[in-house]
Design a protein around this motif. Structure first.
Motif, mmCIF file in Angstrom:
data_model
loop_
_atom_site.group_PDB
_atom_site.id
_atom_site.type_symbol
_atom_site.label_atom_id
_atom_site.label_comp_id
_atom_site.label_asym_id
_atom_site.label_seq_id
_atom_site.Cartn_x
_atom_site.Cartn_y
_atom_site.Cartn_z
ATOM 1 N N THR A 198 -95.740 -120.643 34.210
ATOM 2 C CA THR A 198 -95.879 -119.186 34.254
ATOM 3 C C THR A 198 -94.596 -118.550 34.782
ATOM 4 O O THR A 198 -93.881 -119.115 35.603
ATOM 5 C CB THR A 198 -97.047 -118.765 35.159
ATOM 6 O OG1 THR A 198 -96.830 -119.276 36.483
ATOM 7 C CG2 THR A 198 -98.354 -119.308 34.622
ATOM 8 N N GLY A 199 -94.319 -117.350 34.270
ATOM 9 C CA GLY A 199 -93.153 -116.591 34.689
ATOM 10 C C GLY A 199 -93.339 -115.126 34.337
ATOM 11 O O GLY A 199 -94.398 -114.724 33.839
ATOM 12 N N PRO A 200 -92.318 -114.313 34.557
ATOM 13 C CA PRO A 200 -92.437 -112.882 34.295
ATOM 14 C C PRO A 200 -92.766 -112.533 32.851
ATOM 15 O O PRO A 200 -93.359 -111.489 32.579
ATOM 16 C CB PRO A 200 -91.049 -112.345 34.677
ATOM 17 C CG PRO A 200 -90.477 -113.364 35.603
ATOM 18 C CD PRO A 200 -91.022 -114.676 35.134
ATOM 19 N N THR A 201 -92.399 -113.399 31.911
ATOM 20 C CA THR A 201 -92.617 -113.077 30.493
ATOM 21 C C THR A 201 -93.911 -113.659 29.936
ATOM 22 O O THR A 201 -94.192 -113.487 28.757
ATOM 23 C CB THR A 201 -91.437 -113.590 29.644
ATOM 24 O OG1 THR A 201 -91.325 -115.012 29.803
ATOM 25 C CG2 THR A 201 -90.142 -112.925 30.068
ATOM 26 N N GLY A 202 -94.695 -114.344 30.773
ATOM 27 C CA GLY A 202 -95.953 -114.888 30.284
ATOM 28 C C GLY A 202 -96.164 -116.325 30.707
ATOM 29 O O GLY A 202 -95.525 -116.819 31.640
ATOM 30 N N GLY B 213 -82.662 -125.087 37.264
ATOM 31 C CA GLY B 213 -81.970 -123.807 37.136
ATOM 32 C C GLY B 213 -82.797 -122.781 36.386
ATOM 33 O O GLY B 213 -82.834 -121.597 36.747
ATOM 34 N N TRP B 214 -83.480 -123.231 35.339
ATOM 35 C CA TRP B 214 -84.312 -122.332 34.532
ATOM 36 C C TRP B 214 -85.455 -121.770 35.365
ATOM 37 O O TRP B 214 -85.741 -120.572 35.329
ATOM 38 C CB TRP B 214 -84.849 -123.094 33.324
ATOM 39 C CG TRP B 214 -85.570 -122.246 32.324
ATOM 40 C CD1 TRP B 214 -85.036 -121.645 31.232
ATOM 41 C CD2 TRP B 214 -86.977 -121.929 32.310
ATOM 42 N NE1 TRP B 214 -86.008 -120.948 30.533
ATOM 43 C CE2 TRP B 214 -87.203 -121.114 31.174
ATOM 44 C CE3 TRP B 214 -88.045 -122.246 33.139
ATOM 45 C CZ2 TRP B 214 -88.460 -120.614 30.865
ATOM 46 C CZ3 TRP B 214 -89.299 -121.741 32.837
ATOM 47 C CH2 TRP B 214 -89.503 -120.943 31.711
ATOM 48 N N PHE B 215 -86.119 -122.618 36.133
ATOM 49 C CA PHE B 215 -87.240 -122.169 36.967
ATOM 50 C C PHE B 215 -86.756 -121.191 38.040
ATOM 51 O O PHE B 215 -87.406 -120.171 38.302
ATOM 52 C CB PHE B 215 -87.929 -123.364 37.619
ATOM 53 C CG PHE B 215 -89.063 -123.925 36.798
ATOM 54 C CD1 PHE B 215 -90.372 -123.724 37.165
ATOM 55 C CD2 PHE B 215 -88.807 -124.674 35.651
ATOM 56 C CE1 PHE B 215 -91.419 -124.229 36.407
ATOM 57 C CE2 PHE B 215 -89.840 -125.184 34.885
ATOM 58 C CZ PHE B 215 -91.154 -124.965 35.260
ATOM 59 N N ARG B 216 -85.643 -121.493 38.678
ATOM 60 C CA ARG B 216 -85.136 -120.618 39.738
ATOM 61 C C ARG B 216 -84.711 -119.267 39.191
ATOM 62 O O ARG B 216 -85.003 -118.221 39.784
ATOM 63 C CB ARG B 216 -83.960 -121.296 40.448
ATOM 64 C CG ARG B 216 -84.363 -122.450 41.347
ATOM 65 C CD ARG B 216 -83.148 -123.078 42.004
ATOM 66 N NE ARG B 216 -83.518 -124.118 42.950
ATOM 67 C CZ ARG B 216 -82.645 -124.865 43.623
ATOM 68 N NH1 ARG B 216 -81.341 -124.695 43.421
ATOM 69 N NH2 ARG B 216 -83.066 -125.786 44.470
ATOM 70 N N ALA B 217 -84.011 -119.260 38.062
ATOM 71 C CA ALA B 217 -83.503 -118.011 37.497
ATOM 72 C C ALA B 217 -84.638 -117.082 37.088
ATOM 73 O O ALA B 217 -84.482 -115.853 37.143
ATOM 74 C CB ALA B 217 -82.603 -118.306 36.298
ATOM 75 N N ARG B 218 -85.771 -117.634 36.703
ATOM 76 C CA ARG B 218 -86.875 -116.816 36.198
ATOM 77 C C ARG B 218 -88.026 -116.679 37.188
ATOM 78 O O ARG B 218 -89.017 -116.000 36.896
ATOM 79 C CB ARG B 218 -87.402 -117.418 34.879
ATOM 80 C CG ARG B 218 -86.404 -117.286 33.743
ATOM 81 C CD ARG B 218 -86.713 -118.244 32.617
ATOM 82 N NE ARG B 218 -85.782 -118.071 31.499
ATOM 83 C CZ ARG B 218 -84.546 -118.533 31.478
ATOM 84 N NH1 ARG B 218 -84.097 -119.212 32.523
ATOM 85 N NH2 ARG B 218 -83.746 -118.332 30.446
ATOM 86 N N ALA C 134 -82.929 -132.531 34.182
ATOM 87 C CA ALA C 134 -83.595 -132.140 35.421
ATOM 88 C C ALA C 134 -82.874 -130.972 36.085
ATOM 89 O O ALA C 134 -83.510 -130.026 36.579
ATOM 90 C CB ALA C 134 -83.670 -133.332 36.380
ATOM 91 N N ALA C 135 -81.527 -131.007 36.084
ATOM 92 C CA ALA C 135 -80.760 -129.904 36.674
ATOM 93 C C ALA C 135 -80.972 -128.614 35.883
ATOM 94 O O ALA C 135 -81.097 -127.524 36.462
ATOM 95 C CB ALA C 135 -79.273 -130.272 36.718
#
Length: 270
Positions: free
Chosen positions: A103-107, A75-80, A70-71
């Motif tokens: 969804t994120g900046p890369t697709g 972190g992954w969602f926040r960083a991207r 979960a942590a």
């Protein structure tokens, strides 16, 4: 499902009510729960030892693995700057499924999960399905998570569809869908032509699936399966899930959304 709203703090529930424009949160979407920063609520949602099957991380079992996971997700969602949009969820007496678009900046990544809750509330395990090619740049062979269930009761149109794929019966496979029917692959692309999508599979020699578990209602069902054979590829069995939307009465399939890492035959070029 999968998370129980009564285990989360009132401040978190109020945020979700505002975001989803709901007066009451009946069940908490998967990623909403993971990103809430309240791991005790996640642990408490399980009847026993938390168990999550993840396409990249494998089997996560126990309290500390779930806390770490979960942590890591937060972190992954926040960083991207990523977001998770719940597309639909269906909850039954002992099992439910959810479809999500991350969804994120890369697709964007389509994702599905199935959650077992034998007592009707607490979770037994969660199985997550998506194509890992989005993360590591190539497909993988995901070993079966479930045993085949020969007596699973499939809607007749789905049973006939699986038979048609196994027999490389092009006309029957295409006829299982409505005229406006669609198939979305695991990478998020929609097949431009259903007849040609099935023709490519039939030219390769057909597709044999073992049905494992069926979850859903009269409108949408999630079928967890093992791919036993695709043409003459000789690949080992692979786990996956497909969500079918059915027309009223269940006579035809309106849409199918695939979540696995199986490389299907390419369509013929015009």
């Amino acid at each position: 499902m999968p998370w129980m709203p009564e285990l989360f703090s009132e401040s978190v529930l109020e945020e979700w009510r505002e975001r989803h424009a709901r007066r009451k949160i009946v069940d908490v979407p998967y990623y909403d729960g993971l990103l809430a920063g309240e791991p005790d609520a996640l642990i408490g949602a399980f009847a026993g030892e938390p168990t999550v099957f993840h396409p990249v991380r494998g089997r996560l079992e126990g309290e500390w693995q779930l806390r770490a996971y979960a942590a890591e997700v937060r972190g992954w969602f926040r960083a991207r700057g990523a977001e998770a949009q719940e597309l639909q969820h269906v909850v039954g007496p002992q099992r439910g499924f959810e479809e999500v678009l991350v969804t994120g900046p890369t697709g964007a990544l389509p994702l599905a999960l199935v959650a077992d809750h034998a007592d009707g509330s607490h979770l037994d395990e969660i199985r997550i399905y998506f194509s890992v090619e989005h993360f590591i740049g190539h497909r993988v062979t995901r070993q079966p998570l479930l045993q085949a269930a020969p007596h699973v009761e499939l809607p007749p149109v789905i049973a006939e569809y699986l038979r048609a794929l196994a027999d490389a019966d092009l006309e029957a496979a295409s006829a299982a869908y409505t005229k406006a029917g669609t198939i979305r692959s695991a990478d998020g692309t929609v097949a431009p032509d259903l007849h040609e999508f099935h023709a490519a599979i039939c030219r390769a020699g057909g597709l044999v699936l073992d049905a494992c578990r069926l979850t859903g209602d009269e409108r949408s069902v999630a079928l967890e399966y093992n791919v036993l054979r695709l043409g003459d590829s000789g690949a080992p069995p692979q786990a996956g899930v497909v969500v079918f939307d059915l027309e009223s009465g269940g006579a035809r399939i309106k849409a199918a959304r695939i979540y696995d890492d199986v490389e299907r035959p390419r369509l013929s070029q015009p």
